[in-house]
Design an enzyme around this catalytic site. Structure first.
Site, PDB file in Angstrom:
ATOM      1  N   HIS A 178      -1.382  11.889  -3.343  1.00  0.00           N
ATOM      2  CA  HIS A 178      -1.162  10.506  -3.782  1.00  0.00           C
ATOM      3  C   HIS A 178      -2.448   9.687  -3.758  1.00  0.00           C
ATOM      4  O   HIS A 178      -2.496   8.597  -4.319  1.00  0.00           O
ATOM      5  CB  HIS A 178      -0.131   9.847  -2.877  1.00  0.00           C
ATOM      6  N   ASP A 179      -3.483  10.181  -3.059  1.00  0.00           N
ATOM      7  CA  ASP A 179      -4.722   9.414  -2.961  1.00  0.00           C
ATOM      8  C   ASP A 179      -5.727   9.848  -4.026  1.00  0.00           C
ATOM      9  O   ASP A 179      -5.545  10.845  -4.722  1.00  0.00           O
ATOM     10  CB  ASP A 179      -5.318   9.563  -1.557  1.00  0.00           C
ATOM     11  N   HIS A 195      -2.724   0.978  11.798  1.00  0.00           N
ATOM     12  CA  HIS A 195      -2.471  -0.441  11.533  1.00  0.00           C
ATOM     13  C   HIS A 195      -0.992  -0.709  11.328  1.00  0.00           C
ATOM     14  O   HIS A 195      -0.219   0.215  11.106  1.00  0.00           O
ATOM     15  CB  HIS A 195      -3.248  -0.903  10.285  1.00  0.00           C
ATOM     16  N   ASP A 216      -1.615   9.264   9.898  1.00  0.00           N
ATOM     17  CA  ASP A 216      -2.381   8.620   8.837  1.00  0.00           C
ATOM     18  C   ASP A 216      -3.712   8.058   9.361  1.00  0.00           C
ATOM     19  O   ASP A 216      -3.770   7.454  10.437  1.00  0.00           O
ATOM     20  CB  ASP A 216      -1.518   7.472   8.278  1.00  0.00           C
ATOM     21  N   GLU A 264      -4.529  13.325   8.954  1.00  0.00           N
ATOM     22  CA  GLU A 264      -5.064  12.887   7.666  1.00  0.00           C
ATOM     23  C   GLU A 264      -6.471  12.371   7.930  1.00  0.00           C
ATOM     24  O   GLU A 264      -6.684  11.214   8.286  1.00  0.00           O
ATOM     25  CB  GLU A 264      -4.209  11.794   7.031  1.00  0.00           C
ATOM     26  N   ARG A 298      -4.754   4.236  -7.894  1.00  0.00           N
ATOM     27  CA  ARG A 298      -4.066   5.443  -7.419  1.00  0.00           C
ATOM     28  C   ARG A 298      -2.651   5.540  -7.976  1.00  0.00           C
ATOM     29  O   ARG A 298      -2.071   6.620  -8.038  1.00  0.00           O
ATOM     30  CB  ARG A 298      -4.042   5.465  -5.883  1.00  0.00           C
ATOM     31  N   ASP A 342       0.833  -1.208   0.000  1.00  0.00           N
ATOM     32  CA  ASP A 342       0.000   0.000   0.000  1.00  0.00           C
ATOM     33  C   ASP A 342       0.869   1.262   0.000  1.00  0.00           C
ATOM     34  O   ASP A 342       0.625   2.201   0.755  1.00  0.00           O
ATOM     35  CB  ASP A 342      -0.957   0.000   1.204  1.00  0.00           C
TER      36      ASP A 342
HETATM   37  C1  GLC Z   1      -4.247   6.912   4.149  1.00  0.00           C
HETATM   38  C2  GLC Z   1      -3.255   7.031   3.033  1.00  0.00           C
HETATM   39  C3  GLC Z   1      -3.571   6.017   1.994  1.00  0.00           C
HETATM   40  C4  GLC Z   1      -3.529   4.638   2.609  1.00  0.00           C
HETATM   41  C5  GLC Z   1      -4.397   4.569   3.851  1.00  0.00           C
HETATM   42  C6  GLC Z   1      -4.114   3.341   4.638  1.00  0.00           C
HETATM   43  O1  GLC Z   1      -5.532   7.213   3.740  1.00  0.00           O
HETATM   44  O2  GLC Z   1      -3.245   8.329   2.522  1.00  0.00           O
HETATM   45  O3  GLC Z   1      -2.703   6.108   0.904  1.00  0.00           O
HETATM   46  O4  GLC Z   1      -3.979   3.709   1.673  1.00  0.00           O
HETATM   47  O5  GLC Z   1      -4.199   5.656   4.708  1.00  0.00           O
HETATM   48  O6  GLC Z   1      -2.940   3.492   5.388  1.00  0.00           O
END
Ligand code: GLC
Length: 635
Positions: free
Chosen positions: A383-384, A174, A274, A316, A508, A131
């Protein structure tokens, strides 16, 4: 009481005066929040002691040069509220190979006016799917393909030498399923089984699933993954290899303080926390934005105020507008200082697709204003994916219906209409609900990519205008603008991701470009699109830094609520004033000169600060070119 007892003990421990001072200021906050979360747990007292020991050790091991920065910032708590910070975010490997390669390009960033760099996750991860680094294997070590921990520290040093800030992610929610804790859990260690949410059968997971939405419905449906080693189900809200940490366990909290401070102590100025809305799970809810998630953040903030008070938290939280602002503490709590202004980002794209200012104006007007001492990250791309996270009420208020409106936006950006210029693709289209999110680079979504491929000068020109409009818009609302890497010269979609086994199921990757340095070098070649984008951006960055009204601590004020296509607002600080006018329409539009009333009478004319040129005013109306933005001032 335990709290008082601890305070007395700590005061008698002979700790450094500086630590004691910070402890005195923040312990109450830390304790109260920690108690709210864990006060009823067995061994609570012991956990409090563990936490304090952890905090003190992290303070002790923080390098003197970083402590100096902390002290300076403690004396100047609004150090990040100026109009001088401009950020970027970068994938180390896709930018220039590795951390050493990145160091060679710092001056390139500086030349544009960037002074704050978020390097995307670069801690140890799997060589297989990871990821984009958001599945961390070891929070204390740099991923071998990017370099070493020493390289990372050197990057921070090199940035600091140039007065630049550095940010890394803390993936709080996580770990990877190959993290040491997960591995121990798989071996049956009860301590670590308790670090995650494990269930013996589907009973509880099924109950949860009744209300839990899916983050990746397309490729990772469901929120639980079967773990054959234990014959149990583990909660995985993101990908199956990202195991949700169990924050009802105080040991997880204490260990995360170790991890957060460890990463801060690499020399970070800002930490991107995050996926914070997901930190607390509650049966029967969507398990996002729970009050406890906020309490966790407040406790973490209090801890970091003792360890590294110069380090900021960036949340975030890509959620509804009214939920995002809660992560900034609502003026009541000390939580995060920075949050992504995902709402403004979505409103801007909305305006591009609808060619009107209805949603951007209504949405911003309805949004809670920033609490003192907090600020936004304003951005156009990251990036998302772009999730259409409007508040439904905003959509109703301007006369659309939410579902249809979102459908329109999705279809528009993924090129499902005959004449759209946008070349995005869907992300996680959910056939069950019809929902989808949008992937694609700035150049692709604004029509520049199509214009260049079709060799269509009109489309190229409009694409460039949209890019300029969007980049300039994020410079002036208030907050820290963030330029997504590659967009400074308009990188196109990276369709190659479809051939990469670890990327092909996640669209993405289409907008995570591998930098083409030859394309980048065209920024110096007049007449190229790269030159156009780069220099208008560079100009806007410079001009913003010259205007005190663009600092963050003062608000924006919407001016004309009735013009359908032109969005107008005032930024003011003392006598310094700028009226921003943005024309989202694909035609020339006019707006009454009255919109400039607040600037006062212009004896020598109103002009656009970005270009220095006089406004086109005829018969009491300002004429605005299609897809244009003006920063109006009085001579
Ligand atoms: C956040 C990140 C994303 C990731 C997710 C899980 O949303 O920006 O890219 O997939 O967290 O960690």
């Amino acid at each position: 009481m335990l709290k008082e007892k601890i305070i007395r003990e700590i005061l008698n421990k002979g700790y450094e005066g500086e630590f004691l001072y910070r402890f005195g200021k923040n312990f109450g906050n830390l304790y109260d929040n920690f108690e709210k979360l864990y006060g009823d747990k067995l061994g609570f007292e012991e956990h409090v002691y563990q936490l304090i020991n952890q905090i003190y050790n992290s303070y002790k091991t923080r390098k003197e040069e970083l402590k100096k920065i902390d002290r300076k910032r403690e004396d100047n708590p609004s150090w990040y509220m100026g109009n001088d910070i401009v950020g970027t975010m970068i994938y180390t490997d896709r930018y220039n190979k590795d951390l050493k390669g990145f160091i060679n390009k710092i001056d390139h960033l500086k030349e544009l006016g960037i002074n704050y760099v978020h390097l995307m996750p670069l801690l140890d991860m799997s060589d297989d799917e990871n990821d984009g680094g958001y599945a961390v294997k070891d929070f204390k070590k740099v991923y071998h393909k990017f370099g070493t921990t020493e390289d990372l520290i050197e990057v921070a040093n090199e940035l600091h030498k140039r007065d630049m800030l550095m940010e890394l992610d803390i993936v709080l929610n996580h770990t990877a399923d190959i993290h040491e804790w997960a591995m121990k859990a798989k071996q049956g260690d009860p301590k670590y089984i308790n670090y995650y949410y494990f269930y013996d059968n589907r009973e509880i997971p099924d109950e949860f699933e009744k209300t839990l939405p899916e983050v990746f419905p397309d490729t990772a449906p469901g929120n639980f993954t079967y773990v054959p080693e234990l014959d149990k189900w583990v909660m995985t809200m993101f990908y199956r290899y990202q195991w949700d940490l169990n924050y009802t366990n105080p040991e997880v909290f204490v260990d995360m303080i170790d991890i957060i401070s460890g990463i801060a102590n690499f020399g970070m100025d800002i930490l991107r926390l995050d996926a914070v809305p997901f930190l607390w799970k509650k049966m029967g809810t969507i398990s996002r934005n729970e009050e406890e998630a906020h309490i966790i953040l407040r406790a973490m903030k209090a801890a970091m105020r003792m360890i590294a008070p110069g380090v900021l938290f960036k949340a975030e939280a890509i959620v509804e507008p009214y939920e995002i602002v809660r992560y900034l503490g609502e003026g009541k709590y000390d939580e995060c200082e920075i949050a992504y202004n995902a709402s403004f980002m979505v409103f801007l794209w909305d305006a591009i697709a609808t060619r009107n200012a209805r949603i951007v104006r209504t949405g911003l007007n309805n949004m809670a204003r920033l609490p003192k001492g907090t600020t936004w990250i304003n951005y156009v791309r990251c990036h998302d994916d772009i999730g259409l996270g409007h508040d439904n009420n905003d959509i109703y208020q301007v006369g659309y219906t939410p579902q249809e409106h979102r459908r329109y936006l999705i279809d528009f950006f993924v090129n499902r209409f005959p004449n759209t210029f946008a070349q995005g693709v869907t992300f996680m289209e959910n056939p069950k609900t019809g929902d989808a999110r949008i992937s694609g680079t700035l150049a692709a979504l604004t029509g520049l990519e199509k214009g260049v491929h079709d060799n269509n000068p009109e489309l190229i020109k409009d694409g460039l205008s949209r890019i300029k409009l969007l980049h300039t818009a994020i410079m002036c609302l208030g907050g820290i603008p963030l330029i997504y890497y590659g967009d400074e010269v308009g990188h196109f979609n990276n369709y190659g991701y479809k051939n990469v086994p670890t990327e092909q199921m996640d669209s993405r990757w289409i907008h995570r470009p591998v930098i083409d340095w030859e394309k980048m070098s065209k920024k110096d070649k007049q007449g190229t699109v790269e030159y156009e984008i780069y220099h208008s951006l560079k100009n806007a960055i410079k001009k913003r830094s010259e205007l005190p009204e663009f600092t963050n601590e003062n608000d924006f004020e919407i001016l004309d609520y009735s013009h359908d296509k032109i969005f107008s607002f005032l930024r003011q600080k003392g006598y310094n004033k700028t009226v921003v006018l943005i024309n989202f329409s694909e035609n020339t539009e006019i707006i009454s000169i009255n919109v400039l009333d607040r600037l006062g009478v212009a004896h020598n004319g109103y002009y656009d600060y970005l270009t220095g040129e006089a406004l086109d005013i005829r018969d009491g109306y300002i004429y605005m070119e299609k897809l244009s933005i003006l920063w109006v001032k009085v001579r």
